[in-house]
Design an enzyme around this catalytic site. Structure first.
Site, mmCIF file in Angstrom:
data_model
loop_
_atom_site.group_PDB
_atom_site.id
_atom_site.type_symbol
_atom_site.label_atom_id
_atom_site.label_comp_id
_atom_site.label_asym_id
_atom_site.label_seq_id
_atom_site.Cartn_x
_atom_site.Cartn_y
_atom_site.Cartn_z
ATOM 1 C CD GLU A 142 61.815 32.725 17.123
ATOM 2 O OE1 GLU A 142 61.948 33.688 16.345
ATOM 3 O OE2 GLU A 142 61.957 31.535 16.753
ATOM 4 N N GLY A 188 46.528 35.909 -11.838
ATOM 5 C CA GLY A 188 45.354 36.365 -12.578
ATOM 6 C C GLY A 188 45.374 36.024 -14.054
HETATM 7 P P1 ADP Z 1 46.382 32.121 -12.339
HETATM 8 O O1 ADP Z 1 45.546 31.601 -13.437
HETATM 9 O O2 ADP Z 1 47.397 33.128 -12.766
HETATM 10 O O3 ADP Z 1 46.997 31.061 -11.494
HETATM 11 P P2 ADP Z 1 43.853 33.019 -11.412
HETATM 12 O O4 ADP Z 1 43.426 33.859 -12.531
HETATM 13 O O5 ADP Z 1 43.269 31.659 -11.367
HETATM 14 O O6 ADP Z 1 45.427 32.921 -11.344
HETATM 15 O O7 ADP Z 1 43.561 33.794 -10.062
HETATM 16 C C1 ADP Z 1 42.878 33.209 -8.998
HETATM 17 C C2 ADP Z 1 42.009 34.219 -8.312
HETATM 18 O O8 ADP Z 1 42.797 35.209 -7.680
HETATM 19 C C3 ADP Z 1 41.116 34.981 -9.240
HETATM 20 O O9 ADP Z 1 39.912 34.305 -9.444
HETATM 21 C C4 ADP Z 1 40.913 36.298 -8.528
HETATM 22 O O10 ADP Z 1 39.902 36.181 -7.549
HETATM 23 C C5 ADP Z 1 42.218 36.487 -7.817
HETATM 24 N N1 ADP Z 1 43.139 37.324 -8.609
HETATM 25 C C6 ADP Z 1 44.338 36.961 -9.084
HETATM 26 N N2 ADP Z 1 44.928 37.972 -9.752
HETATM 27 C C7 ADP Z 1 44.070 38.998 -9.709
HETATM 28 C C8 ADP Z 1 44.098 40.332 -10.229
HETATM 29 N N3 ADP Z 1 45.155 40.793 -10.932
HETATM 30 N N4 ADP Z 1 43.043 41.142 -9.994
HETATM 31 C C9 ADP Z 1 41.984 40.692 -9.288
HETATM 32 N N5 ADP Z 1 41.902 39.451 -8.781
HETATM 33 C C10 ADP Z 1 42.913 38.609 -8.973
HETATM 34 ZN ZN ZN Z 2 65.391 30.830 14.060
#
Ligand code: ADP
Ligand code: ZN
Ligand code: MG
Length: 622
Positions: free
Chosen positions: A435, A218
């Site tokens: 398994e 995020g």
């Molecule tokens: P990063 O930039 O850290 O790789 P992003 O901000 O691009 O991650 O996150 C990708 C998507 O994942 C966001 O658009 C959102 O939909 C979801 N997401 C990731 N972290 C959160 C969070 N803490 N709360 C809500 N949604 C999140």
């Molecule tokens: Zn195995």
């Protein structure tokens, strides 16, 4: 500047060169179409064939008279999301088309639509036209400003340089589960909204904030939320986009970015993947990279150049803060660092609630059960999970998402796409024993996680799978827990040995053995859990510039190295012996479970334990 023949001569030379270059490089018909299809990631032809065999390729578009393909594929390496990937095809690959047809893959060839004659014609008109207009343009420009020839050379200006969002539309409520980071950022919103509060008492507003955390946690979202909350424009660029062909382009982009930002202050400048440009200078195998260093230097210059109170806040994101150039982290640059981690149970629950808002989920589904089942999932994984579940629901023409779809989506995200089970055969039996071997050892060991289910339905690269209920607190693991995990991982191979005999054991255990070795090695070299004593002999991932495992040797003597190997061997041998014992002692139950598994293809954890309980006691899990 007055018009003079001397000036004309001065100007026309670089313009000729540029125009020719543009003509050759950017408008040549062969590259035109593929350039439109921005597929940043690449894959080798060999890897592509492997992907085909695994059934991970969804669609293939062929360009450039068969020289390039843009494929849409999904796979564990691609984060289980469909992604566009560029593949350079070898000159003659006749078998490819047959293969694609055989696998029923959506194939589309994009012939070079514009034939050469038309392009020649266009070229004949276009080239002189370009020359004349650019000459006229340059003369106008040089009349009004004092710029020299350098201005005409700014290649960077001919492309979209960075993204600008006037309003991101994202607010703090959209970000969940990372409360400490959010708090830090709420203060920054105040800086942007009411700078006078801070300047009045002589406080310097920070210029740069570095967001550190694994992908999908995020970081981008948070940066956008600041802009959204403060109601300021959001400028963004990714470090990887700086990797350009020509030296100087990256630096000029940085310059342009900051110029635009200053014109639009207050605003947020977001630099994603800053490690791509901000690596420690003068390191790395194969020498430095001039282009990258110039870009980095420009960035440092720009950040020093504007006063702290101009209302620009630079936010950068990385998952590798350890490799950043120390100059970036100096006060006055990215002097604030905010960690964004993979969410814990509470965080996952909060993120799930945010993403569940706009989805129709059956009221019986408890989000906390989902959160419990998904340790290690990032915010992006969780968002993806609910979306996958929604897709599955829609596909079955259901009106509400139920736990069933969510379970399926979790399995797919963790282990890849589901395949179809083998028909009855010797290898199906062997896989079943393998398994059940994992599952029974895991069940009968006090320190091992519980079995969640055992299945013979293949997923991703695995031919059968035993799922264990993950325990929440993975941060402190005891010696007996690691040993139990080693034994659990050895259970598959041990069952093969006992049931089919030494000569019939298969390659199916290679992945298990890798884990076993790595766990045993870490016990000895990192956790001080062997007779060598409490010594830390190796770091987790000490040198980011070398491959894993390289470069970490040499911190101890050869004598210790021999001891390490011996200790690892001892641990694994002891665990193996105990595992074999468990398999031997429970052979009757194992045979019974294998028959059931072959018939039903999946046994759920509770059912599994109920069957075992008819024969033997299951220890209370610690
Ligand atoms: P990063 O930039 O850290 O790789 P992003 O901000 O691009 O991650 O996150 C990708 C998507 O994942 C966001 O658009 C959102 O939909 C979801 N997401 C990731 N972290 C959160 C969070 N803490 N709360 C809500 N949604 C999140
Ligand atoms: Zn195995
Ligand atoms: Mg991001």
């Amino acid at each position: 500047m007055k018009f003079s023949w001397k000036n004309l001569l001065l100007w026309s030379l670089p313009i000729l060169v540029i125009s020719f270059f543009i003509w050759q490089g950017f408008f040549a018909p062969t590259t035109n179409e593929t350039n439109n299809n921005i597929a940043n990631s690449r894959m080798t032809y060999g890897r592509f064939l492997e992907y085909l065999d695994m059934g991970w390729v969804k669609k293939v578009d062929i360009y450039d008279n068969g020289h390039t393909a843009i494929i849409e594929a999904i796979g564990p390496e691609l984060g289980n999301r469909v992604q566009k990937i560029r593949v350079e095809l070898p000159a003659s690959a006749p078998e490819l088309i047959t293969k694609l047809k055989k696998n029923n893959i959506d194939l589309d060839a994009h012939p070079t639509k514009n034939n050469t004659a038309i392009w020649n014609l266009v070229g004949n008109i276009f080239f002189p036209l370009l020359l004349i207009t650019s000459l006229a343009f340059l003369f106008r420009r040089s009349n009004s400003t004092t710029g020299g020839p350098g201005q005409a050379m700014s290649f960077g200006k001919s492309k979209a340089l960075f993204q600008i969002e006037a309003k991101t539309g994202i607010v703090f409520d959209d970000v969940a589960g990372i409360d400490e980071a959010k708090e830090e950022f709420e203060e920054i919103v105040t800086f942007l909204k009411k700078p006078e509060y801070f300047t009045a008492v002589g406080a310097k507003i920070p210029k740069g904030v570095l967001l550190i955390g694994p992908p999908g946690t995020g970081k981008t979202l948070l940066a956008k939320a600041i802009a959204g909350e403060a109601n300021v424009p959001f400028f963004s660029i990714s470090g990887s986009e700086f990797v350009e062909m020509f030296v100087g382009v990256g630096a000029s982009r940085v310059r342009d970015l900051f110029k635009k930002a200053k014109e639009n202050a207050p605003c947020i400048v977001f630099i994603d993947e800053i490690d791509a440009v901000g690596r420690q200078r003068g390191t790395g195998i194969g020498g430095g990279n001039d282009e990258r260093e110039q870009t980095l230097n420009q960035l440092l210059t720009e950040m020093d150049g504007f006063e702290g109170n101009t209302g620009i806040i630079v936010i950068a994101a990385t998952n590798r803060a350890d490799i950043l150039d120390s100059a970036l982290l100096r006060p006055g640059r990215f002097d604030r660092q905010v960690n964004v981690d993979i969410p814990d149970f509470k965080g996952r629950l909060a993120i799930l609630s945010v993403h569940a808002k706009n989805k129709k989920i059956n009221p019986n589904v408890s989000l906390s059960i989902i959160a419990r089942r998904t340790p290690g999932f990032s915010g992006a994984d969780l968002a993806n999970l609910l979306n996958e579940a929604a897709i599955l629901t829609a596909r079955q023409r259901k009106t509400e998402i139920t736990l069933q779809e969510i379970d399926k989506a979790i399995d797919r995200i963790i282990a890849g796409m589901e395949g179809t089970a083998l028909i009855d055969s010797k290898s199906k039996r062997l896989i079943a024993y393998h398994e059940i071997g994992h599952a029974i050892v895991g069940t009968l060991l006090k320190d091992h996680e519980n079995v969640q289910k055992v299945t013979l339905i293949p997923r991703g690269q695995a031919r059968g799978l035993t799922w264990f209920t993950p325990s929440e607190d993975q941060s402190l693991i005891s010696r007996s827990q690691i040993k139990a995990r080693i034994m659990g991982a050895l259970g598959g191979r041990a069952a093969e040995e006992i049931v089919f005999g030494d000569s019939e054991i298969t390659t199916g255990a290679s992945n298990d053995l890798q884990q076993v070795t790595s766990m045993a090695r870490q016990m000895v070299t990192r956790f001080g859990m062997s007779n060598i004593g409490p010594l830390s002999l190796e770091n987790a991932d000490s040198n980011p510039f070398l491959g894993r495992g390289m470069g970490s040797s040499g911190e101890y003597s050869d004598e210790i190295a021999i001891k390490i190997d011996k200790q690892i061997q001892d641990i694994v041998q002891e665990c193996h012996k105990k595992t074999i014992e468990i398999i031997k002692n429970n052979r009757v139950i194992i045979d019974k479970l294998v028959d059931i598994l072959i018939e039903k293809e999946t046994i759920d954890g509770q059912e599994f334990r109920n069957i075992i309980k008819q024969y033997t006691n299951i220890p209370q899990k610690s």
